[in-house]
Design a protein around this motif. Structure first.
Motif, PDB file in Angstrom:
ATOM      1  N   LEU A 205       0.950  -1.102   0.008  1.00  0.00           N
ATOM      2  CA  LEU A 205       0.028   0.084   0.236  1.00  0.00           C
ATOM      3  C   LEU A 205       0.842   1.225   0.027  1.00  0.00           C
ATOM      4  O   LEU A 205       0.780   2.276  -0.419  1.00  0.00           O
ATOM      5  CB  LEU A 205      -0.950   0.008   1.139  1.00  0.00           C
ATOM      6  CG  LEU A 205      -2.027  -1.167   1.213  1.00  0.00           C
ATOM      7  CD1 LEU A 205      -2.846  -1.243   2.649  1.00  0.00           C
ATOM      8  CD2 LEU A 205      -3.038  -0.931   0.262  1.00  0.00           C
ATOM      9  N   ASN A 206       2.120   1.270   0.830  1.00  0.00           N
ATOM     10  CA  ASN A 206       2.907   2.420   0.795  1.00  0.00           C
ATOM     11  C   ASN A 206       3.468   2.583  -0.581  1.00  0.00           C
ATOM     12  O   ASN A 206       3.622   3.743  -1.206  1.00  0.00           O
ATOM     13  CB  ASN A 206       4.102   2.060   1.852  1.00  0.00           C
ATOM     14  CG  ASN A 206       4.915   3.193   2.052  1.00  0.00           C
ATOM     15  OD1 ASN A 206       4.703   4.376   2.304  1.00  0.00           O
ATOM     16  ND2 ASN A 206       6.116   3.238   1.469  1.00  0.00           N
ATOM     17  N   GLU A 207       3.844   1.473  -1.228  1.00  0.00           N
ATOM     18  CA  GLU A 207       4.561   1.548  -2.558  1.00  0.00           C
ATOM     19  C   GLU A 207       3.419   2.087  -3.777  1.00  0.00           C
ATOM     20  O   GLU A 207       4.028   3.035  -4.557  1.00  0.00           O
ATOM     21  CB  GLU A 207       5.026   0.097  -3.213  1.00  0.00           C
ATOM     22  CG  GLU A 207       6.198  -0.391  -2.183  1.00  0.00           C
ATOM     23  CD  GLU A 207       6.471  -1.759  -2.584  1.00  0.00           C
ATOM     24  OE1 GLU A 207       5.605  -2.513  -3.522  1.00  0.00           O
ATOM     25  OE2 GLU A 207       7.484  -2.363  -1.985  1.00  0.00           O
ATOM     26  N   ARG A 208       2.350   1.835  -3.398  1.00  0.00           N
ATOM     27  CA  ARG A 208       1.349   2.412  -4.422  1.00  0.00           C
ATOM     28  C   ARG A 208       0.637   3.823  -4.031  1.00  0.00           C
ATOM     29  O   ARG A 208      -0.234   4.296  -4.456  1.00  0.00           O
ATOM     30  CB  ARG A 208      -0.075   1.284  -4.509  1.00  0.00           C
ATOM     31  CG  ARG A 208       0.367   0.212  -5.111  1.00  0.00           C
ATOM     32  CD  ARG A 208      -0.661  -0.891  -4.845  1.00  0.00           C
ATOM     33  NE  ARG A 208       0.015  -2.515  -5.467  1.00  0.00           N
ATOM     34  CZ  ARG A 208      -0.093  -2.769  -6.815  1.00  0.00           C
ATOM     35  NH1 ARG A 208      -0.297  -2.093  -7.629  1.00  0.00           N
ATOM     36  NH2 ARG A 208       0.460  -3.743  -6.940  1.00  0.00           N
ATOM     37  N   GLN A 209       1.277   4.319  -2.877  1.00  0.00           N
ATOM     38  CA  GLN A 209       0.798   5.722  -2.319  1.00  0.00           C
ATOM     39  C   GLN A 209      -0.454   5.597  -1.966  1.00  0.00           C
ATOM     40  O   GLN A 209      -1.022   6.721  -1.864  1.00  0.00           O
ATOM     41  CB  GLN A 209       1.262   6.618  -3.379  1.00  0.00           C
ATOM     42  CG  GLN A 209       2.771   6.721  -3.877  1.00  0.00           C
ATOM     43  CD  GLN A 209       3.016   7.890  -4.961  1.00  0.00           C
ATOM     44  OE1 GLN A 209       2.214   8.277  -5.730  1.00  0.00           O
ATOM     45  NE2 GLN A 209       4.139   8.387  -4.848  1.00  0.00           N
TER      46      GLN A 209
END
Length: 213
Positions: A205-209
């Motif tokens: 989720l962090n990588e996908r902002q």
């Protein structure tokens, strides 16, 4: 004013020119900005006993602790209200997923991060939900747990009933489960801890902002 009906006294909104979609000033972008987050649907799929609800629930707790606005739609819970009129026939199971998809769409319109935990065994049904949402807002999470491990867990005793012939059309036994081809998140959940699996979700989720760690 009541909605017009056809000759069979059934409402046909999709064909009724008098029913239109109203756009309001307080819209999805406003609500998302107000909540300071990116709305999306995190769709957990996998056979019974794979760990979908446990992982989704733990992930929601983590997100809530971080200040994100969430809602968890669980397969069993929606059958107590929204889908209590549906059986477990193939047609009703498809309708169950359709309804949940529409509710999830409304919740993203409210600016929420929506988590859903449903077997949703067929690729076509999951694709229909994906197509309800803008690109990037549907994240398919495949909770990939070996069937023998799910049978060992058997938290509801459903596999035992299915093997005994007391429960027909049970996914993974006498009804097909179509695994996702390219899920956004693939959790190999057989021997992994819930903590590690949730951390994997958070990192994605962090990588996908969607979130910021």
């Amino acid at each position: 004013m009541t909605a017009p009906v056809d000759s069979q006294n059934t409402v046909q909104p999709q064909d009724n020119e008098n029913i239109v979609w109203h756009r309001h000033h307080v819209d999805k972008s406003f609500r998302a900005k107000q909540k300071q987050q990116q709305p999306c649907v995190i769709w957990f799929t996998g056979v019974s006993g794979a760990g979908k609800s446990t992982i989704a629930g733990t992930l929601e707790s983590r997100l809530a602790e971080m200040g994100y606005h969430t809602y968890l739609l669980d397969g069993d819970n929606v059958r107590h209200g929204l889908c209590q009129d549906l059986s477990f026939s193939k047609e009703d199971r498809q309708e169950n997923i359709r309804r949940v998809g529409e509710v999830a769409k409304l919740m993203t319109d409210a600016g929420l991060i929506v988590l859903s935990a449903f077997i949703s065994p067929h690729q076509q049904e999951r694709q229909l939900v994906r197509e309800l949402l803008p690109d990037g807002e549907f994240l398919e999470v495949f909770v990939d747990t070996p069937l023998d491990e799910c049978e060992k867990r058997d938290p509801k005793g459903l596999y035992k009933k299915a093997r005994a012939g007391e429960l027909k059309q049970f996914t993974g036994i006498d009804s097909e489960y179509q695994a996702p081809n390219i899920p956004e998140i693939h959790l190999h959940a057989g021997n992994a801890s819930v903590t590690d699996l949730v951390e994997q979700c958070l990192q994605s989720l962090n990588e996908r902002q969607i979130i910021c760690l």
